[in-house]
Write an enzyme that holds these catalytic residues in place. Structure first.
Site, PDB file in Angstrom:
ATOM      1  N   ILE A  12       5.023 -11.830  94.401  1.00 36.38           N
ATOM      2  CA  ILE A  12       5.460 -11.409  95.731  1.00 36.38           C
ATOM      3  C   ILE A  12       6.793 -10.704  95.518  1.00 36.38           C
ATOM      4  CG2 ILE A  12       6.127 -12.137  98.047  1.00 36.38           C
ATOM      5  CD1 ILE A  12       4.521 -14.750  97.481  1.00 36.38           C
ATOM      6  N   THR A 110      -3.924  -2.433 101.178  1.00 34.12           N
ATOM      7  CA  THR A 110      -2.696  -2.018 101.850  1.00 34.12           C
ATOM      8  C   THR A 110      -1.612  -1.603 100.854  1.00 34.12           C
ATOM      9  OG1 THR A 110      -1.948  -4.329 101.990  1.00 34.12           O
ATOM     10  CG2 THR A 110      -3.162  -3.440 103.872  1.00 34.12           C
ATOM     11  N   ASP A 111      -1.622  -2.196  99.661  1.00 36.54           N
ATOM     12  CA  ASP A 111      -0.638  -1.800  98.652  1.00 36.54           C
ATOM     13  C   ASP A 111      -0.914  -0.383  98.153  1.00 36.54           C
ATOM     14  OD1 ASP A 111      -3.022  -2.705  97.484  1.00 36.54           O
ATOM     15  OD2 ASP A 111      -2.031  -3.546  95.732  1.00 36.54           O
ATOM     16  N   LEU A 112      -2.195  -0.066  97.962  1.00 38.03           N
ATOM     17  CA  LEU A 112      -2.545   1.284  97.498  1.00 38.03           C
ATOM     18  C   LEU A 112      -2.262   2.318  98.580  1.00 38.03           C
ATOM     19  CD1 LEU A 112      -5.886   0.666  95.544  1.00 38.03           C
ATOM     20  CD2 LEU A 112      -3.513   0.504  94.761  1.00 38.03           C
ATOM     21  N   THR A 186      -1.197  -9.905  63.007  1.00 39.95           N
ATOM     22  CA  THR A 186      -1.997 -10.202  64.198  1.00 39.95           C
ATOM     23  C   THR A 186      -1.294  -9.801  65.484  1.00 39.95           C
ATOM     24  OG1 THR A 186      -3.062 -12.050  63.058  1.00 39.95           O
ATOM     25  CG2 THR A 186      -3.204 -12.022  65.451  1.00 39.95           C
TER      26      THR A 186
END
Length: 256
Positions: A12, A110-112, A186
């Protein structure tokens, strides 16, 4: 002061913008937990504001974008408790009179939409917004401000965590771009594979979008991980980690 809340699957993000400023500061990040209560959020944010010398009475408008519906009630109640204000919760009905249009409002996060609004407001031309979040998304906006489409792939951390969670011998590693694309051990191998691999993914996706829709696109990167892939610096016209916060502000002010 305007307060924007972007409730995502990982964090958030809460930002504050003064009326005479172009900068979002301070910025507060809280790890997303679906059982967060309004009281816990209020206590945490109140302390943050106190530490940064922000008086709650100076906040006069609040916009909220959330892709975590389970948190909406807690976030709204937190705003009521702390600021005595009703936040504007962006939803599919917020899009009707915006300069950016979508033919599928119920499917557009809504974020996009906030990202698209902020990017198009800034450039006033075709844009591709690359959001490095829990998912890696490509939002394509044409010259008239229409959402042409959205592409979604697993985000960097999502891919890394999936690799760690589904294998017994591979360790969890930090998202740090190694100096060499060829893994020497690795940890290096995983970092090179994920980060250079995603570099190629982003470059390839941008190339494919331009081939299918040959417009003069501006490319904007956003999201908490947008600055990790320095190999993509020349592919972005702008990197703005607070693009969503600005879009939330623009949409909210358009409604009020």
């Amino acid at each position: 002061m305007f307060l924007s809340i972007d409730a995502g699957n990982s964090n958030i993000v809460i930002g504050i913008k003064k009326e005479d400023s172009s900068v979002w500061e301070p910025i507060y990040r809280i790890p997303t937990q679906q059982n967060l209560s309004a009281a816990a959020l209020e206590k945490s944010l109140r302390l943050f504001l106190l530490e940064n010398g922000i008086k709650t009475l100076n906040i006069n408008n609040i916009g909220l974008s959330s892709v975590v519906p389970e948190l909406n009630a807690s976030l709204i109640n937190m705003c009521r408790m702390l600021f005595q204000l009703e936040p504007y919760l962006i939803d599919e009905y917020s899009y009707g009179n915006l300069s950016v249009k979508t033919s599928r409002p119920a499917e557009m996060g809504t974020d996009l939409m906030a990202n698209a609004c902020a990017a198009y407001q800034h450039y006033q031309q075709a844009c591709i917004i690359v959001d490095f979040g829990t998912a890696l998304t490509f939002t394509i906006v044409d010259e008239q401000g229409n959402i042409a489409g959205v592409n979604i792939v697993p985000g960097l951390k999502t891919a890394l965590n999936s690799l760690f969670a589904t294998t017994s011998k591979l360790p969890q590693v930090k998202l740090e771009l190694p100096s060499s694309v060829i893994g020497k051990d690795t940890v290096h191998s995983i970092q090179a594979g994920i980060l250079y691999g995603y570099t190629g993914l982003v470059k390839g996706m941008l190339s494919s979008i331009r081939s299918e829709l040959p417009l003069d696109f501006k490319v904007i990167a956003t999201g908490g991980l947008s600055k990790i892939l320095t190999t993509l610096k020349s592919d972005f016209d702008m990197v703005d980690q607070n693009l969503t916060l600005e879009g939330v502000r623009l949409i909210t002010l358009h409604q009020r």
